[in-house]
Motif scaffolding. Structure first.
Motif, PDB file in Angstrom:
ATOM      1  N   CYS A  29       0.837  -1.197   0.000  1.00 23.19           N
ATOM      2  CA  CYS A  29       0.000   0.000   0.000  1.00 23.19           C
ATOM      3  C   CYS A  29       0.871   1.247   0.000  1.00 23.19           C
ATOM      4  CB  CYS A  29      -0.931   0.000   1.204  1.00 23.19           C
ATOM      5  SG  CYS A  29      -2.128  -1.363   1.176  1.00 23.19           S
ATOM      6  N   THR A  30       0.511   2.198  -0.840  1.00 30.09           N
ATOM      7  CA  THR A  30       1.357   3.365  -1.064  1.00 30.09           C
ATOM      8  C   THR A  30       1.568   4.179   0.202  1.00 30.09           C
ATOM      9  OG1 THR A  30      -0.613   4.598  -1.759  1.00 30.09           O
ATOM     10  CG2 THR A  30       0.708   3.553  -3.484  1.00 30.09           C
ATOM     11  N   TYR A  31       0.604   4.177   1.116  1.00 29.64           N
ATOM     12  CA  TYR A  31       0.734   4.971   2.332  1.00 29.64           C
ATOM     13  C   TYR A  31       1.387   4.190   3.463  1.00 29.64           C
ATOM     14  CZ  TYR A  31      -3.694   2.536   3.350  1.00 29.64           C
ATOM     15  OH  TYR A  31      -4.678   1.582   3.524  1.00 29.64           O
ATOM     16  N   CYS A  32       1.812   2.952   3.183  1.00 30.89           N
ATOM     17  CA  CYS A  32       2.375   2.108   4.231  1.00 30.89           C
ATOM     18  C   CYS A  32       3.818   1.693   3.961  1.00 30.89           C
ATOM     19  CB  CYS A  32       1.510   0.856   4.406  1.00 30.89           C
ATOM     20  SG  CYS A  32       1.946  -0.170   5.832  1.00 30.89           S
ATOM     21  N   MET A  33       4.147   1.396   2.706  1.00 27.11           N
ATOM     22  CA  MET A  33       5.515   0.961   2.417  1.00 27.11           C
ATOM     23  C   MET A  33       5.853   1.169   0.942  1.00 27.11           C
ATOM     24  SD  MET A  33       5.340  -3.211   2.548  1.00 27.11           S
ATOM     25  CE  MET A  33       4.756  -3.242   4.242  1.00 27.11           C
ATOM     26  N   PRO A  34       7.144   1.192   0.632  1.00 22.04           N
ATOM     27  CA  PRO A  34       7.545   1.374  -0.769  1.00 22.04           C
ATOM     28  C   PRO A  34       7.259   0.127  -1.594  1.00 22.04           C
ATOM     29  CG  PRO A  34       9.464   0.996   0.609  1.00 22.04           C
ATOM     30  CD  PRO A  34       8.301   1.141   1.542  1.00 22.04           C
ATOM     31  N   ALA A  35       7.309   0.286  -2.911  1.00 26.51           N
ATOM     32  CA  ALA A  35       6.976  -0.811  -3.820  1.00 26.51           C
ATOM     33  C   ALA A  35       7.881  -2.020  -3.617  1.00 26.51           C
ATOM     34  CB  ALA A  35       7.062  -0.330  -5.270  1.00 26.51           C
ATOM     35  N   ARG A 132      -8.358   0.839  -8.951  1.00 24.53           N
ATOM     36  CA  ARG A 132      -7.880   1.651  -7.837  1.00 24.53           C
ATOM     37  C   ARG A 132      -7.212   0.778  -6.774  1.00 24.53           C
ATOM     38  NH1 ARG A 132     -12.492   6.214  -6.420  1.00 24.53           N
ATOM     39  NH2 ARG A 132     -12.110   7.533  -8.259  1.00 24.53           N
ATOM     40  N   PHE A 133      -7.774  -0.385  -6.549  1.00 23.25           N
ATOM     41  CA  PHE A 133      -7.164  -1.299  -5.586  1.00 23.25           C
ATOM     42  C   PHE A 133      -5.724  -1.601  -5.998  1.00 23.25           C
ATOM     43  CE2 PHE A 133      -6.058  -5.296  -3.640  1.00 23.25           C
ATOM     44  CZ  PHE A 133      -6.637  -5.238  -2.379  1.00 23.25           C
ATOM     45  N   ALA A 134      -5.536  -1.875  -7.282  1.00 25.97           N
ATOM     46  CA  ALA A 134      -4.192  -2.175  -7.781  1.00 25.97           C
ATOM     47  C   ALA A 134      -3.276  -0.958  -7.661  1.00 25.97           C
ATOM     48  CB  ALA A 134      -4.268  -2.642  -9.233  1.00 25.97           C
ATOM     49  N   ARG A 135      -3.835   0.224  -7.851  1.00 25.34           N
ATOM     50  CA  ARG A 135      -3.026   1.444  -7.741  1.00 25.34           C
ATOM     51  C   ARG A 135      -2.599   1.690  -6.297  1.00 25.34           C
ATOM     52  NH1 ARG A 135      -5.192   7.645  -9.018  1.00 25.34           N
ATOM     53  NH2 ARG A 135      -3.304   8.722  -8.285  1.00 25.34           N
ATOM     54  N   ILE A 136      -3.524   1.501  -5.357  1.00 28.41           N
ATOM     55  CA  ILE A 136      -3.233   1.781  -3.949  1.00 28.41           C
ATOM     56  C   ILE A 136      -2.332   0.713  -3.342  1.00 28.41           C
ATOM     57  CG2 ILE A 136      -4.247   1.964  -1.640  1.00 28.41           C
ATOM     58  CD1 ILE A 136      -6.749   3.181  -3.018  1.00 28.41           C
ATOM     59  N   PRO A 196       0.852   9.537  10.201  1.00 27.66           N
ATOM     60  CA  PRO A 196       2.259   9.656   9.806  1.00 27.66           C
ATOM     61  C   PRO A 196       3.082   8.460  10.278  1.00 27.66           C
ATOM     62  CG  PRO A 196       1.810  11.081  11.679  1.00 27.66           C
ATOM     63  CD  PRO A 196       0.494  10.503  11.259  1.00 27.66           C
ATOM     64  N   LEU A 197       2.907   7.331   9.599  1.00 23.61           N
ATOM     65  CA  LEU A 197       3.608   6.105   9.974  1.00 23.61           C
ATOM     66  C   LEU A 197       4.210   5.403   8.758  1.00 23.61           C
ATOM     67  CD1 LEU A 197       1.101   4.778  12.649  1.00 23.61           C
ATOM     68  CD2 LEU A 197       3.491   5.378  13.069  1.00 23.61           C
ATOM     69  N   GLY A 202       6.831  10.546   4.236  1.00 25.68           N
ATOM     70  CA  GLY A 202       6.307  11.478   3.254  1.00 25.68           C
ATOM     71  C   GLY A 202       4.903  11.962   3.571  1.00 25.68           C
ATOM     72  N   TRP A 203       4.401  11.643   4.773  1.00 22.02           N
ATOM     73  CA  TRP A 203       3.047  12.040   5.170  1.00 22.02           C
ATOM     74  C   TRP A 203       2.914  13.553   5.143  1.00 22.02           C
ATOM     75  CZ3 TRP A 203       1.214  14.766   9.569  1.00 22.02           C
ATOM     76  CH2 TRP A 203      -0.155  14.663   9.812  1.00 22.02           C
ATOM     77  N   ASP A 204       1.808  14.000   4.573  1.00 19.87           N
ATOM     78  CA  ASP A 204       1.537  15.430   4.451  1.00 19.87           C
ATOM     79  C   ASP A 204       0.155  15.684   5.020  1.00 19.87           C
ATOM     80  OD1 ASP A 204       1.031  18.038   3.758  1.00 19.87           O
ATOM     81  OD2 ASP A 204       1.417  17.776   1.609  1.00 19.87           O
ATOM     82  N   ARG A 205       0.095  16.419   6.129  1.00 18.98           N
ATOM     83  CA  ARG A 205      -1.193  16.650   6.782  1.00 18.98           C
ATOM     84  C   ARG A 205      -2.195  17.309   5.835  1.00 18.98           C
ATOM     85  NH1 ARG A 205      -2.439  17.993  12.803  1.00 18.98           N
ATOM     86  NH2 ARG A 205      -4.649  18.489  12.693  1.00 18.98           N
ATOM     87  N   SER A 206      -1.726  18.204   4.977  1.00 22.12           N
ATOM     88  CA  SER A 206      -2.647  18.906   4.090  1.00 22.12           C
ATOM     89  C   SER A 206      -3.273  17.964   3.063  1.00 22.12           C
ATOM     90  CB  SER A 206      -1.925  20.045   3.370  1.00 22.12           C
ATOM     91  OG  SER A 206      -0.934  19.544   2.490  1.00 22.12           O
TER      92      SER A 206
END
Length: 332
Positions: A29-35, A132-136, A196-197, A202-206
């Protein structure tokens, strides 16, 4: 502190244990770990099934833990998961036992986990669209997740809960469709603010879709009213949908923190106690356990770790820094 439960210096008592069984995952998942994934823990560093059961037994017998949730990484990657669940289910008093999973492979083991003593399951699902599932997630596995949800429900692992993270510009238009899907299927949906985990930091609050925004998106299609009763230490604010009895939850960990009522303690896959998801310190139970420590000594180490729990995660403070470990190593 000797003889007390998991009390901290602010008067909170931890009764909810989150156990990360493994740091590996079969999604990216893009918000959890790199590819390419991460540097996984070596097998000798991981606690064995018997070690997990012993430490959880201490938490239950000596420290007052009443709820145990298995997480990862992806906990279904532990082949001994049914045996660990059975060992915990055999404890007296028996804790409530839950599992958080990405759902891949759940269809194959739902019955075995239910037979072992698992009570309920949370499945992560951020989109109902295959592309979208595949993208995320960087994996084309949406049908497997949907099959896992159905299997969990059929196995009696209910209420089956769905955890969803909305990502700005990617899937925030699916707030209402996800809720319709869960209402129709009999699942309980909970939206979670992105935290932010990530290992990339790279977490961005905005860029985060906030709890208030999530509720606004849902109110375009549904009437939401606060669920009566005390929330207690539950992380989700729950809302009645169109008057009830169905509900939807929103976990605003960043913008609506619940730290003052937090009742969680955490055990990582390599035997470290963490007092908070965002903690920068850990207490090593694995070394003490493998060094021959008795139950009383291990329980006291755990008590001391929790006594030092901070008042809150501090995300809004200028000096806030993400923990070194990513979510996949800490456990959700």
């Amino acid at each position: 502190m000797t003889g007390l439960g998991l009390l901290d210096s602010f008067g909170r008592v931890a009764t909810d244990l989150r156990v990360s069984l493994i740091d590996k995952c079969n999604l990216r998942c893009t918000y959890c770990m790199p590819a390419e994934g991460l540097d996984w823990l070596a097998k000798p560093e991981l606690l064995t099934g018997a070690e997990f059961v012993r430490l959880i037994g201490i938490a239950v017998h000596e420290l007052g833990v009443t709820d145990v949730r298995f997480t990862g990484g992806e906990p279904l990657l532990r082949r001994d998961l049914p045996e660990i669940v059975a060992g915990v289910a055999a404890l007296t008093p028996r804790p409530r036992i839950a599992l958080t999973t990405n759902g891949i492979g759940l269809a194959k083991v739902a019955d075995a986990l239910a037979a072992a003593g698992l009570d309920r399951v949370n499945v992560s699902l951020d989109t109902l669209r295959a592309e979208r599932f595949a993208r995320i997630t960087r994996r084309d596995r949406l049908p497997d997740v949907l099959a896992g949800l159905r299997a969990a429900q059929q196995a009696g692992l209910g209420p089956v809960k769905v955890n969803s993270v909305l990502l700005r510009g990617i899937n925030e238009d699916e707030a209402a469709p996800l809720l319709r899907f869960c209402l129709a299927a009999g699942y309980q949906l909970r939206f979670i603010e992105q935290m932010p985990l990530d290992p990339q930091h790279g977490w961005d609050r905005s860029a985060m879709v906030t709890a208030e925004e999530i509720l606004g998106l849902l109110r375009q299609d549904f009437e939401l009213t606060p669920e009566p009763g005390e929330r207690g230490s539950a992380p989700a604010e729950r809302w009645l949908v169109n008057g009830g009895p169905d509900t939807v939850g929103v976990i605003g960990s960043v913008t609506r923190p619940f730290c003052a009522d937090c009742a969680r303690t955490r055990l990582t896959a390599d035997g470290q106690v963490r007092s908070c998801l965002f903690a920068h310190t850990e207490t090593d139970l694995r070394a003490a356990l493998r060094g021959g420590a008795g139950d009383a000594e291990l329980a006291e180490l755990w008590r001391k770790a929790m006594w030092a729990k901070p008042a809150g995660h501090g995300i809004d403070r200028p000096e806030f820094a993400q923990p070194d470990r990513p979510m996949s190593a800490i456990g959700g």
